[in-house]
Write an enzyme that holds these catalytic residues in place. Structure first.
Site, PDB file in Angstrom:
ATOM      1  N   SER A 135       0.850  -1.212   0.081  1.00 48.76           N
ATOM      2  CA  SER A 135       0.069  -0.098  -0.117  1.00 48.76           C
ATOM      3  C   SER A 135       1.025   1.311  -0.069  1.00 48.76           C
ATOM      4  CB  SER A 135      -0.862  -0.139   1.272  1.00 48.76           C
ATOM      5  OG  SER A 135      -1.427   1.171   1.446  1.00 48.76           O
ATOM      6  N   LYS A 161      -1.097  -0.994  -4.226  1.00 47.82           N
ATOM      7  CA  LYS A 161      -2.455  -0.189  -3.673  1.00 47.82           C
ATOM      8  C   LYS A 161      -1.989   1.159  -3.667  1.00 47.82           C
ATOM      9  CE  LYS A 161      -4.669   0.023   0.834  1.00 47.82           C
ATOM     10  NZ  LYS A 161      -5.283  -0.816   1.622  1.00 47.82           N
ATOM     11  N   LYS A 163      -2.976   4.984  -2.825  1.00 49.30           N
ATOM     12  CA  LYS A 163      -4.018   5.841  -1.711  1.00 49.30           C
ATOM     13  C   LYS A 163      -4.520   7.058  -2.864  1.00 49.30           C
ATOM     14  CE  LYS A 163      -3.793   3.943   2.305  1.00 49.30           C
ATOM     15  NZ  LYS A 163      -5.158   3.297   3.021  1.00 49.30           N
ATOM     16  N   ASP A 188      -7.117   3.068  -2.726  1.00 43.67           N
ATOM     17  CA  ASP A 188      -7.962   3.238  -1.672  1.00 43.67           C
ATOM     18  C   ASP A 188      -8.050   4.720  -1.209  1.00 43.67           C
ATOM     19  OD1 ASP A 188      -8.804   2.896   0.927  1.00 43.67           O
ATOM     20  OD2 ASP A 188      -7.052   1.666   1.672  1.00 43.67           O
ATOM     21  N   GLU A 213     -11.320   0.665  -2.970  1.00 47.08           N
ATOM     22  CA  GLU A 213     -11.550   0.689  -1.466  1.00 47.08           C
ATOM     23  C   GLU A 213     -12.165   1.733  -0.743  1.00 47.08           C
ATOM     24  OE1 GLU A 213      -8.144  -1.174   0.099  1.00 47.08           O
ATOM     25  OE2 GLU A 213      -8.649  -0.787   2.157  1.00 47.08           O
ATOM     26  N   ASP A 238     -13.659  -1.476   3.467  1.00 46.00           N
ATOM     27  CA  ASP A 238     -12.553  -1.560   4.590  1.00 46.00           C
ATOM     28  C   ASP A 238     -13.404  -1.180   5.923  1.00 46.00           C
ATOM     29  OD1 ASP A 238     -10.512  -1.164   6.656  1.00 46.00           O
ATOM     30  OD2 ASP A 238      -9.192  -0.109   5.053  1.00 46.00           O
ATOM     31  N   LYS A 262      -9.693  -6.834   8.414  1.00 45.47           N
ATOM     32  CA  LYS A 262      -8.536  -6.537   9.164  1.00 45.47           C
ATOM     33  C   LYS A 262      -9.105  -7.152  10.556  1.00 45.47           C
ATOM     34  CE  LYS A 262      -7.060  -2.235   6.766  1.00 45.47           C
ATOM     35  NZ  LYS A 262      -7.180  -0.708   6.922  1.00 45.47           N
TER      36      LYS A 262
HETATM   37  O1  OSB Z   1      -6.985   1.953   4.622  1.00 44.68           O
HETATM   38  O2  OSB Z   1      -6.091   0.164   4.568  1.00 44.68           O
HETATM   39  C1  OSB Z   1      -6.098   1.283   4.875  1.00 44.68           C
HETATM   40  C2  OSB Z   1      -2.879   2.054   6.891  1.00 44.68           C
HETATM   41  C3  OSB Z   1      -3.280   2.694   7.837  1.00 44.68           C
HETATM   42  C4  OSB Z   1      -4.642   3.041   8.055  1.00 44.68           C
HETATM   43  C5  OSB Z   1      -5.585   2.547   6.993  1.00 44.68           C
HETATM   44  C6  OSB Z   1      -5.000   1.753   5.914  1.00 44.68           C
HETATM   45  C7  OSB Z   1      -3.668   1.639   5.976  1.00 44.68           C
HETATM   46  C8  OSB Z   1      -2.933   0.879   4.815  1.00 44.68           C
HETATM   47  C9  OSB Z   1      -1.627   0.325   5.025  1.00 44.68           C
HETATM   48  O3  OSB Z   1      -3.491   0.907   3.427  1.00 44.68           O
HETATM   49  C10 OSB Z   1      -1.747  -1.352   4.914  1.00 44.68           C
HETATM   50  C11 OSB Z   1      -0.408  -1.739   5.560  1.00 44.68           C
HETATM   51  O4  OSB Z   1       0.495  -1.975   4.693  1.00 44.68           O
HETATM   52  O5  OSB Z   1      -0.272  -2.145   6.482  1.00 44.68           O
HETATM   53 MG    MG Z   2      -8.039   0.702   3.390  1.00 41.07          MG
END
Ligand code: OSB
Ligand code: MG
Length: 370
Positions: A135, A161, A163, A188, A213, A238, A262
């Site tokens: 990510s 991924k 952001k 995301d 996402e 999510d 998660k």
């Molecule tokens: O939305 O998935 C998310 C990190 C912190 C808060 C929210 C998210 C994330 C990530 C990182 O996308 C995922 C990772 O590598 O742990």
């Molecule tokens: Mg997310």
């Protein structure tokens, strides 16, 4: 099993590089790590909270308080036959999933050690390696993003991924697709949009994304259902999926076609498995998300991701994607084929380094107190 003692550690771990999302920029993570003691064994769990409720309503201080004043007393009073009992033990507490999940994870670790098996095996996991994606946070420039993607692809990560947020979305994804036409790619938004942005979100269909996402509000299901009806790209939820009940509602409403599980967000490994089972029965693919966990939370996430229905690459990247030095030994590494191993030793299968844990701890408490 009776839990004899619980320890809380408020830790601060500087990230190797800042992580920026639509809700903010983090230079370090702030966590509550818990240790539970039973019959000469110690189990560890992580609550991937942050200082402010920008992703989850739980924060370090609410987690600390709810554990100290309610969950730890409940845990110390309980007779536990199986870690799945904790759903009942913690039932009096509403919400505060991350506070529950860390303690539950630590009990899974102890129970697995007692049984002489890995947390993965005790949970019913079947995979020994999990495909890993990465990510990538919002970057200072498109060039910087393209460089990061090239570097992570070079390391072998299977899925990228990106952001997104208003102003850093379609144009950026167009540039990524121009340079990398074929990579498995997703975006995301962390709830940065509303239905008024539907035309822009529909335009993302042009980029052949695996999924988008959480484009809309963090607690929404109805607007996501309306958007999914208008979009070809699968929506993955999510933030909105905080329990088995919410997952059921999302599937009935058609709010998404994929779920990011998660364990900490749904309240623990038992709830994560229940969401997984529901999705498997419904033919909905799931993958394991992450919250920049230390090696402790990463080990538990990998145990969850070893369940058979986790068919898409997870945000279960190697330790060196986040940390100069992890707090577990050995640290998690990316295999040449873009997978990360699910530890097979007893419990979480990695050793917590006492020296590293002490070095990152800013506050500590022991229960029963003395
Ligand atoms: O939305 O998935 C998310 C990190 C912190 C808060 C929210 C998210 C994330 C990530 C990182 O996308 C995922 C990772 O590598 O742990
Ligand atoms: Mg997310």
């Amino acid at each position: 099993m009776k839990i004899e003692r619980v320890e809380q550690f408020y830790v601060e771990m500087p990230l190797k590089q800042p992580f920026e999302t639509s809700f903010g920029r983090e230079e370090a993570v702030y966590r509550v790590i818990v240790a539970v003691y039973a019959q000469g064994l110690v189990g560890y769990g992580e609550c991937p909270v942050e200082q402010l409720p920008l992703y989850s309503p739980d924060t370090v201080e609410t987690c600390w308080h709810v554990q100290r004043d309610l969950l730890i007393p409940l845990l110390l009073d309980a007779e536990i036959a199986s870690p799945t009992d904790l759903a009942t033990v913690f039932r009096p507490a509403r919400g505060h999933n991350m506070a529950k999940a860390g303690l539950e994870a630590a009990v899974w670790d102890v129970a697995a050690q007692q049984a002489g098996v890995s947390v993965s095996a005790l949970l019913g996991g079947t995979r020994t390696r999990v495909e890993s994606g990465v990510s990538i946070g919002i970057q200072p420039s498109v060039e910087a993003l393209l460089d990061q993607i090239a570097a992570y692809r070079g390391e072998g990560y299977r899925r990228i991924k990106v952001k997104i947020k208003p102003g850093w979305d379609a144009g950026v994804l167009a540039a990524v697709r121009e340079r990398f036409p074929d990579i498995p790619l997703m975006a995301d938004a962390n709830s940065a949009y509303t239905l008024a942005d539907a035309p822009m979100l529909r335009a993302l269909d042009a980029f052949g994304l695996l999924m988008v996402e959480q484009p809309l509000a963090h607690d929404d299901l109805l607007d996501h259902a309306a958007l999914q009806r208008e979009m070809a790209t699968p929506i993955c939820l999510d933030e909105s999926i905080t329990s088995l009940r919410r997952a059921r509602e999302a599937l009935v409403l058609g709010s998404c076609r994929i779920i990011n599980i998660k364990p900490a967000r749904v309240g623990g490994l038992t709830a994560a498995k229940a969401v997984h089972d529901l999705c498997q029965e419904s033919g909905v693919p799931v993958w394991c998300g992450g919250l920049l966990e230390t090696g402790i939370g990463r080990a538990h996430n990998l145990a969850a991701a070893s369940l058979p229905g986790f068919t898409l690459p997870g945000d279960v990247s190697a330790s060196d994607r986040y940390w100069h030095e992890d707090i577990v030994e050995p640290p998690f590494a990316l295999n040449a084929d873009g997978t990360v191993d699910v530890p097979q030793g007893p419990g979480i299968g990695v050793a917590v380094r006492g020296d590293r844990l002490a070095a990152v701890t800013v506050r500590r408490a022991v229960y029963p107190g003395g």
